[in-house]
Write an enzyme that holds these catalytic residues in place. Structure first.
Site, mmCIF file in Angstrom:
data_model
loop_
_atom_site.group_PDB
_atom_site.id
_atom_site.type_symbol
_atom_site.label_atom_id
_atom_site.label_comp_id
_atom_site.label_asym_id
_atom_site.label_seq_id
_atom_site.Cartn_x
_atom_site.Cartn_y
_atom_site.Cartn_z
ATOM 1 N N LYS A 250 39.408 -5.214 -26.259
ATOM 2 C CA LYS A 250 39.931 -5.555 -24.925
ATOM 3 C C LYS A 250 38.887 -5.159 -23.886
ATOM 4 O O LYS A 250 38.700 -3.984 -23.586
ATOM 5 C CB LYS A 250 41.253 -4.838 -24.656
ATOM 6 C CG LYS A 250 41.891 -5.256 -23.329
ATOM 7 C CD LYS A 250 43.239 -4.600 -23.127
ATOM 8 C CE LYS A 250 44.028 -5.238 -22.006
ATOM 9 N NZ LYS A 250 43.354 -5.252 -20.725
ATOM 10 N N ARG A 255 39.124 -12.126 -16.082
ATOM 11 C CA ARG A 255 39.383 -13.225 -17.005
ATOM 12 C C ARG A 255 39.033 -14.543 -16.322
ATOM 13 O O ARG A 255 39.432 -14.776 -15.189
ATOM 14 C CB ARG A 255 40.861 -13.233 -17.376
ATOM 15 C CG ARG A 255 41.234 -14.306 -18.376
ATOM 16 C CD ARG A 255 42.673 -14.104 -18.773
ATOM 17 N NE ARG A 255 43.085 -14.949 -19.861
ATOM 18 C CZ ARG A 255 44.185 -14.721 -20.581
ATOM 19 N NH1 ARG A 255 44.940 -13.676 -20.314
ATOM 20 N NH2 ARG A 255 44.531 -15.537 -21.548
ATOM 21 N N ARG A 271 42.726 -16.072 -13.318
ATOM 22 C CA ARG A 271 44.118 -16.204 -13.736
ATOM 23 C C ARG A 271 45.024 -16.497 -12.557
ATOM 24 O O ARG A 271 46.146 -16.919 -12.733
ATOM 25 C CB ARG A 271 44.556 -14.961 -14.506
ATOM 26 C CG ARG A 271 44.310 -13.695 -13.752
ATOM 27 C CD ARG A 271 44.492 -12.508 -14.628
ATOM 28 N NE ARG A 271 45.907 -12.229 -14.788
ATOM 29 C CZ ARG A 271 46.387 -11.311 -15.611
ATOM 30 N NH1 ARG A 271 45.547 -10.626 -16.364
ATOM 31 N NH2 ARG A 271 47.652 -11.077 -15.681
ATOM 32 N N GLU A 301 36.304 -13.121 -20.948
ATOM 33 C CA GLU A 301 36.322 -12.042 -19.970
ATOM 34 C C GLU A 301 34.893 -11.849 -19.458
ATOM 35 O O GLU A 301 33.972 -11.668 -20.260
ATOM 36 C CB GLU A 301 36.851 -10.772 -20.664
ATOM 37 C CG GLU A 301 37.197 -9.644 -19.732
ATOM 38 C CD GLU A 301 38.637 -9.720 -19.161
ATOM 39 O OE1 GLU A 301 39.344 -10.714 -19.413
ATOM 40 O OE2 GLU A 301 39.015 -8.784 -18.454
ATOM 41 N N PHE A 341 37.199 -15.657 -25.848
ATOM 42 C CA PHE A 341 38.247 -15.379 -26.837
ATOM 43 C C PHE A 341 39.212 -16.537 -27.083
ATOM 44 O O PHE A 341 40.068 -16.429 -27.953
ATOM 45 C CB PHE A 341 39.020 -14.092 -26.496
ATOM 46 C CG PHE A 341 39.614 -14.033 -25.106
ATOM 47 C CD1 PHE A 341 40.798 -14.690 -24.820
ATOM 48 C CD2 PHE A 341 38.995 -13.289 -24.112
ATOM 49 C CE1 PHE A 341 41.347 -14.630 -23.552
ATOM 50 C CE2 PHE A 341 39.545 -13.224 -22.829
ATOM 51 C CZ PHE A 341 40.729 -13.895 -22.556
ATOM 52 N N ARG A 418 54.255 -14.064 -21.466
ATOM 53 C CA ARG A 418 53.915 -12.714 -21.921
ATOM 54 C C ARG A 418 54.792 -12.445 -23.122
ATOM 55 O O ARG A 418 55.875 -11.893 -23.005
ATOM 56 C CB ARG A 418 54.178 -11.710 -20.800
ATOM 57 C CG ARG A 418 53.593 -10.343 -21.067
ATOM 58 C CD ARG A 418 53.948 -9.366 -19.977
ATOM 59 N NE ARG A 418 53.202 -9.524 -18.742
ATOM 60 C CZ ARG A 418 51.919 -9.187 -18.582
ATOM 61 N NH1 ARG A 418 51.242 -8.674 -19.582
ATOM 62 N NH2 ARG A 418 51.322 -9.356 -17.419
ATOM 63 N N LYS A 424 48.825 -5.562 -26.506
ATOM 64 C CA LYS A 424 47.663 -4.748 -26.139
ATOM 65 C C LYS A 424 47.919 -3.277 -26.456
ATOM 66 O O LYS A 424 49.053 -2.802 -26.396
ATOM 67 C CB LYS A 424 47.294 -4.962 -24.671
ATOM 68 C CG LYS A 424 48.393 -4.667 -23.701
ATOM 69 C CD LYS A 424 48.044 -5.188 -22.301
ATOM 70 C CE LYS A 424 49.213 -4.945 -21.372
ATOM 71 N NZ LYS A 424 49.074 -5.522 -20.055
HETATM 72 P P1 AMP Z 1 46.405 -6.726 -18.845
HETATM 73 O O1 AMP Z 1 45.683 -7.275 -17.664
HETATM 74 O O2 AMP Z 1 46.391 -5.249 -18.945
HETATM 75 O O3 AMP Z 1 47.795 -7.346 -19.005
HETATM 76 O O4 AMP Z 1 45.628 -7.194 -20.152
HETATM 77 C C1 AMP Z 1 45.440 -8.534 -20.484
HETATM 78 C C2 AMP Z 1 44.058 -8.965 -20.044
HETATM 79 O O5 AMP Z 1 43.058 -8.399 -20.871
HETATM 80 C C3 AMP Z 1 43.816 -10.443 -20.204
HETATM 81 O O6 AMP Z 1 44.389 -11.190 -19.156
HETATM 82 C C4 AMP Z 1 42.313 -10.521 -20.212
HETATM 83 O O7 AMP Z 1 41.841 -10.577 -18.888
HETATM 84 C C5 AMP Z 1 41.875 -9.183 -20.774
HETATM 85 N N1 AMP Z 1 41.208 -9.244 -22.070
HETATM 86 C C6 AMP Z 1 40.141 -8.508 -22.412
HETATM 87 N N2 AMP Z 1 39.767 -8.739 -23.664
HETATM 88 C C7 AMP Z 1 40.613 -9.676 -24.175
HETATM 89 C C8 AMP Z 1 40.730 -10.308 -25.443
HETATM 90 N N3 AMP Z 1 39.904 -10.037 -26.457
HETATM 91 N N4 AMP Z 1 41.734 -11.206 -25.585
HETATM 92 C C9 AMP Z 1 42.595 -11.472 -24.580
HETATM 93 N N5 AMP Z 1 42.515 -10.886 -23.372
HETATM 94 C C10 AMP Z 1 41.528 -9.992 -23.158
#
Ligand code: AMP
Length: 586
Positions: A250, A255, A271, A301, A341, A418, A424
């Site tokens: 991650k 993104r 996004r 990313e 990704f 979601r 995650k």
């Molecule tokens: P969060 O913003 O905490 O909900 O985490 C999701 C975000 O992690 C996604 O919207 C991406 O921007 C980011 N991200 C980073 N690495 C990845 C990955 N390998 N696959 C999907 N999302 C990723």
């Protein structure tokens, strides 16, 4: 159809007290709309004249709009400015002036003509464009009723912030055109893959739900991004994903969804559907050099990257690249890399229904990797120890943790959802009970003493995606630096409302209400039950919602997130349940 009909709907929607009232009023407007105008009226319901991602900027300077109001009402500009100072809203000022100068004027403006003129205003560029914008607006106002003037002015200056979520408009569309709200999921999926409500409405009136169901992703139209749930334990993640998953690093960056259309043009969308190819010309270059398919949609990313050390850099550094000016210097000072990704579309083929492993294989085949254009590091794991090891390695390599992805043959790309196909696992989930969530400001309490003139605390809400409503979970006044405190009132000013917005569910009465807009990252020690907050109301305990203990702002504004991208109430419920099972460490 007269624009007055739309203006009357705006007025009623502004006063609606709850979401059902919003749907009913929208449905009445859509019923009164002729089929050929439905797409345009749908945009107007969103406060737009084209899909959001088109980035149409009406953004008329307030000074210019003041002159147009003066010209159209035969008032001195100074007098308009004085009235504006009193009302704080040029729309209201124009309405009041027209109520005198145009009392009794009959509504004559047609929706088509108004939207046509607004498009001309947005499109005017180059020498003399300011004067042209002014003339166009003044001509509209010279024919507008006072109520129409109120919304025309708001539309061209700050943008109409109506506070109506797209799911709410989809509910109204389903009610009027598809026999009831049960049809919303099909409409929602269609919207999620094209982000164009006008396109969905047009398919609906022309070919009914069959045509809506047949819409496919297309380069040029951003796809709403798939999002991840969260868990704090590897074994639990594996159990949820059927015993096996792809554990991807991650990366902590921005993104982007890259689109290359048949004409060879490349666009990057965030996004939040902003176009950012001008901010990241280096990323566009990397993709020009390394992306195979002529037409494509892929996701990755963008991360700040030190090429000399080959190391990832923190999130704050890549945010330096989100700017309008000084781009060449920023590109030089903060190099970035793109970690890809997802592959959603390639040369005529919609890949979103394919399982993860096939999409990943298509991605690998489409990208020629280079030092700054890479695939995300991913390994398939089927036991908790291996997942744990991948997590440790990801953190050691400068990542936030893992995104664990379902490898089930039925797990396609779920646009705008979601769900539990991506989960995650972040570093901060693991430090005792502390956990960051992203919450949206819906209200504020006036500051006292040292905080006079700014806010003492903000009222924060999570998003209830099913209901398209924001429900409160905490009040937070800790973690704000002096600079943050000084910046809060101006940052929040555009979202201020005289009463609780229709989509905000709260049991408190803050000094100021805000339409959900500003998203903050919040760290909290614990989730508890409370009768004062409405997130997850009645779902864990009767007559109680979820609240946070010791919430603290981390200093991170999540401007990259739209209000509906905040932590959901369902996530909070899940977090609460997980914490109940895991005793807190002392
Ligand atoms: P969060 O913003 O905490 O909900 O985490 C999701 C975000 O992690 C996604 O919207 C991406 O921007 C980011 N991200 C980073 N690495 C990845 C990955 N390998 N696959 C999907 N999302 C990723």
């Amino acid at each position: 159809m007269k624009y007055e009909t739309v203006a009357e709907a705006y007025r009623d929607l502004e006063q609606a007290s709850g979401r059902l009232a919003l749907i009913e009023r929208l449905a009445a407007l859509l019923t009164a709309t002729p089929a050929e105008l439905l797409p345009v009226v749908c945009y107007l319901c969103q406060g737009l004249i084209a899909p959001e991602f088109a980035g149409v900027d009406l953004g008329l300077a307030e000074k210019l709009a003041v002159r147009a109001v003066a010209a159209a009402t035969g008032t001195a500009p100074d007098q308009v400015t004085a009235s504006l100072r009193e009302t704080g809203d040029l729309g209201q000022t124009a309405e009041q002036l027209l109520a005198v100068t145009a009392a009794g004027r009959r509504a004559s403006l047609e929706v088509t003509a108004v939207v046509g003129t607004l498009r001309q205003i947005a499109g005017a560029e180059g020498a003399g464009s300011q004067g042209r914008k002014l003339d166009l607006l003044a001509e509209l106002l010279a024919r507008a009723t006072p109520l129409e003037a109120r919304y025309l002015l708001r539309h061209v200056t700050k943008g109409l912030r109506l506070g109506i979520g797209t799911p709410t408009i989809l509910d109204a569309l389903a009610q009027v055109y598809a026999g009831g709200r049960a049809a919303r999921p099909v409409l929602e999926r269609a919207y999620n893959i094209c982000c164009d409500l006008g396109l969905v409405a047009s398919a609906l009136v022309k070919g009914g739900m069959t045509a809506v169901g047949q819409l496919r992703v297309r380069p040029g139209n951003p796809v709403r991004v798939m999002l991840a749930q969260r868990l704090s334990d590897g074994a639990e993640i594996l159990a949820k994903l059927g015993g096996r998953c792809a554990a991807e690093y991650k990366y902590d960056g921005v993104r982007v969804q890259a689109h290359r259309t048949a004409d060879g043009e490349m666009e990057l969308f965030t996004r939040r559907l902003e176009r950012v190819s001008t901010q990241f010309p280096d990323v566009v270059e990397l993709l020009r050099a390394g992306l195979g398919p002529r037409e494509a949609i892929l996701e990755g990313e963008v991360v700040a990257f030190d090429p000399a050390a080959g190391e990832l850099r923190p999130f704050q550094e890549v945010m330096f690249r989100r700017r309008k000016y000084g781009i060449a210097e920023a590109v030089r000072d903060v190099p970035v890399a793109l970690f890809c990704f997802e592959m959603l579309y390639a040369d005529g083929e919609d890949l979103t229904m394919l399982p993860y492993t096939e999409r990943r294989a298509r991605l690998a085949g489409a990208i020629s990797q280079a030092p700054r254009l890479r695939l995300t590091t991913a390994t398939e794991v089927d036991d908790p120890a291996a997942l744990e090891a991948a997590f440790e390695q990801a953190v050691t390599d400068g990542c936030e943790g893992l995104v664990c992805k379902s490898v089930s043959p039925s797990a396609g790309y779920q646009a705008g959802a979601r769900g539990w196909l991506w989960i995650k696992l972040k570093r901060d989930y693991r430090t005792e009970l502390s956990d960051t969530v992203d919450l949206v400001v819906v209200g504020a309490f006036a500051g006292r003493g040292r905080r006079r003139g700014t806010y003492g605390a903000v009222l924060l809400a999570a998003y209830d995606a099913g209901a398209d409503v924001f429900r409160t979970v905490t009040k937070c006044g800790t973690g704000f630096s002096d600079a943050d405190l000084a910046a809060l009132p101006p940052r929040l000013a555009p979202f201020q409302r005289p009463a609780r917005p229709a989509r905000v569910d709260a049991r408190q009465d803050p000094d100021v209400w805000f339409e959900p807009g500003l998203v903050l990252e919040i760290l909290s020690a614990e989730l508890t039950l409370s009768p004062n907050y409405t997130a997850g109301w009645g779902q864990i305990k009767e007559d109680a919602g979820l609240a946070m203990r010791f919430p603290r702002f981390t200093g991170r504004y999540r401007d990259d997130k739209a209000p509906q991208d905040t932590t959901t109430t369902q996530e909070l419920i899940d977090l609460y349940r997980i914490a109940q099972r895991t005793p807190a460490s002392t």
